[in-house]
Every structure is written in C-alpha cells, then in structure tokens.
Design a protein around this motif. Sequence first.
Motif, PDB file in Angstrom:
ATOM      1  N   VAL A  35       0.835  -1.210   0.000  1.00  9.00           N
ATOM      2  CA  VAL A  35       0.000   0.000   0.000  1.00  9.00           C
ATOM      3  C   VAL A  35       0.867   1.256   0.000  1.00  9.00           C
ATOM      4  N   LYS A  36       1.868   1.303   0.882  1.00  9.44           N
ATOM      5  CA  LYS A  36       2.733   2.489   0.975  1.00  9.44           C
ATOM      6  C   LYS A  36       3.535   2.694  -0.304  1.00  9.44           C
ATOM      7  N   THR A  37       3.981   1.626  -0.918  1.00 11.79           N
ATOM      8  CA  THR A  37       4.741   1.742  -2.160  1.00 11.79           C
ATOM      9  C   THR A  37       3.847   2.248  -3.287  1.00 11.79           C
ATOM     10  N   GLY A  41       4.190   5.738  -5.425  1.00 11.99           N
ATOM     11  CA  GLY A  41       4.197   5.736  -6.885  1.00 11.99           C
ATOM     12  C   GLY A  41       3.114   6.623  -7.467  1.00 11.99           C
ATOM     13  N   LEU A  42       1.965   6.686  -6.810  1.00 13.64           N
ATOM     14  CA  LEU A  42       0.855   7.496  -7.324  1.00 13.64           C
ATOM     15  C   LEU A  42       1.036   8.986  -7.065  1.00 13.64           C
ATOM     16  N   ARG A  43       1.951   9.341  -6.152  1.00 15.49           N
ATOM     17  CA  ARG A  43       2.201  10.754  -5.883  1.00 15.49           C
ATOM     18  C   ARG A  43       2.808  11.475  -7.080  1.00 15.49           C
ATOM     19  N   PHE A  44       3.454  10.718  -7.910  1.00 12.14           N
ATOM     20  CA  PHE A  44       4.101  11.317  -9.073  1.00 12.14           C
ATOM     21  C   PHE A  44       3.150  11.247 -10.256  1.00 12.14           C
ATOM     22  N   PHE A  52      15.589   7.948  -9.788  1.00 11.89           N
ATOM     23  CA  PHE A  52      15.425   8.338  -8.390  1.00 11.89           C
ATOM     24  C   PHE A  52      14.119   7.780  -7.827  1.00 11.89           C
ATOM     25  N   LEU A  53      13.019   7.900  -8.573  1.00 10.90           N
ATOM     26  CA  LEU A  53      11.728   7.365  -8.130  1.00 10.90           C
ATOM     27  C   LEU A  53      11.792   5.849  -8.002  1.00 10.90           C
ATOM     28  N   PRO A 127      17.821  17.258   2.746  1.00 11.52           N
ATOM     29  CA  PRO A 127      16.633  17.087   3.588  1.00 11.52           C
ATOM     30  C   PRO A 127      16.304  15.614   3.726  1.00 11.52           C
ATOM     31  N   PRO A 128      15.644  15.219   4.811  1.00 13.45           N
ATOM     32  CA  PRO A 128      15.293  13.807   4.989  1.00 13.45           C
ATOM     33  C   PRO A 128      14.290  13.350   3.937  1.00 13.45           C
ATOM     34  N   ILE A 129      14.316  12.058   3.670  1.00 12.21           N
ATOM     35  CA  ILE A 129      13.376  11.459   2.710  1.00 12.21           C
ATOM     36  C   ILE A 129      12.020  11.381   3.372  1.00 12.21           C
ATOM     37  N   LYS A 130      10.982  11.821   2.665  1.00 11.62           N
ATOM     38  CA  LYS A 130       9.625  11.773   3.217  1.00 11.62           C
ATOM     39  C   LYS A 130       9.085  10.369   3.099  1.00 11.62           C
ATOM     40  N   SER A 131       8.394   9.917   4.147  1.00 12.79           N
ATOM     41  CA  SER A 131       7.813   8.575   4.140  1.00 12.79           C
ATOM     42  C   SER A 131       6.451   8.589   3.536  1.00 12.79           C
TER      43      SER A 131
END
Length: 131
Positions: A35-37, A41-44, A52-53, A127-131
């Motif tokens: 689900v998180k993956t 993926g859908l954020r882009f 990078f993605l 900056p830190p990677i966003k989860s």
Amino acid sequence: MESIHLLESGLSGVVSLGKLFLEAISVLCVFLGIVKTIQLGLRFSEFQYDEFLFIQLRIRFGVWLALALEFQLGADILATTIAPKTDTLIRLGAIAIIRTLLNYFLNIELEHEFELRKRQSGSEHLPPIKS
C-alpha cells in the motif's frame, strides 16, 4: 510429573499463539508495504522512468519486506524453542540468510539514492526522505 506436562502444554500453547501473532504481523507488514509503495508511486503524476523514483520505490517496499522478515524470523525462533525439527531449523537459516542479503542490498540502494540526491542538489546537507 503431571505438573511438568501441564506446564509444557501451557508453554506450547503460549508459543503457538505468539508464533501466530508474529506471523500475522509479518503478513500485515507485507500488505502495508504494498500500500505504501503504491501510494508513493501514485504521488508522481508523470509515468516516465525516473531512476530516483525507482530507487525510492524499491527502498520503500524493501524496508517493509525486511521488517516482515524480522517478524517471521521471530516466529520461527519461537517454533524452534518448543520442537526443534530439521525443517524448522533449515527454514530459520534460510530466513536469516534472506534477511541479511535484503538488508545488504537495501544499504546499497540507500547509498545510491544518497549519491543521486547529492548530485541533484550539489550539497552534502540533504533534507530527509519523506515517508
């Protein structure tokens, strides 16, 4: 003597319950990782290949798989405390090897991602990677 058998059966029941609980958490981790993956993926909005993605997606899912393997390893350790059978010990060893390899390759991916981010930003302070 009867009390020892009673204690053994009680311990066996507790271990079986603990094993089931840890295996359920392991399955939950895999599903949450999926689900998180997918969410990442859908954020882009662009569906073109982006290195990078792709690395972020692999890392996201790999971390969840590593966590699931940790819980599975715990469940197998519990199973071997009650009845250490050959097939259980082989499974325990296989999971330990898979977990070690997965963590090794995840670390390589994280280093690769860090290098990509460093090149893109031109800075050591990222900056830190966003989860």
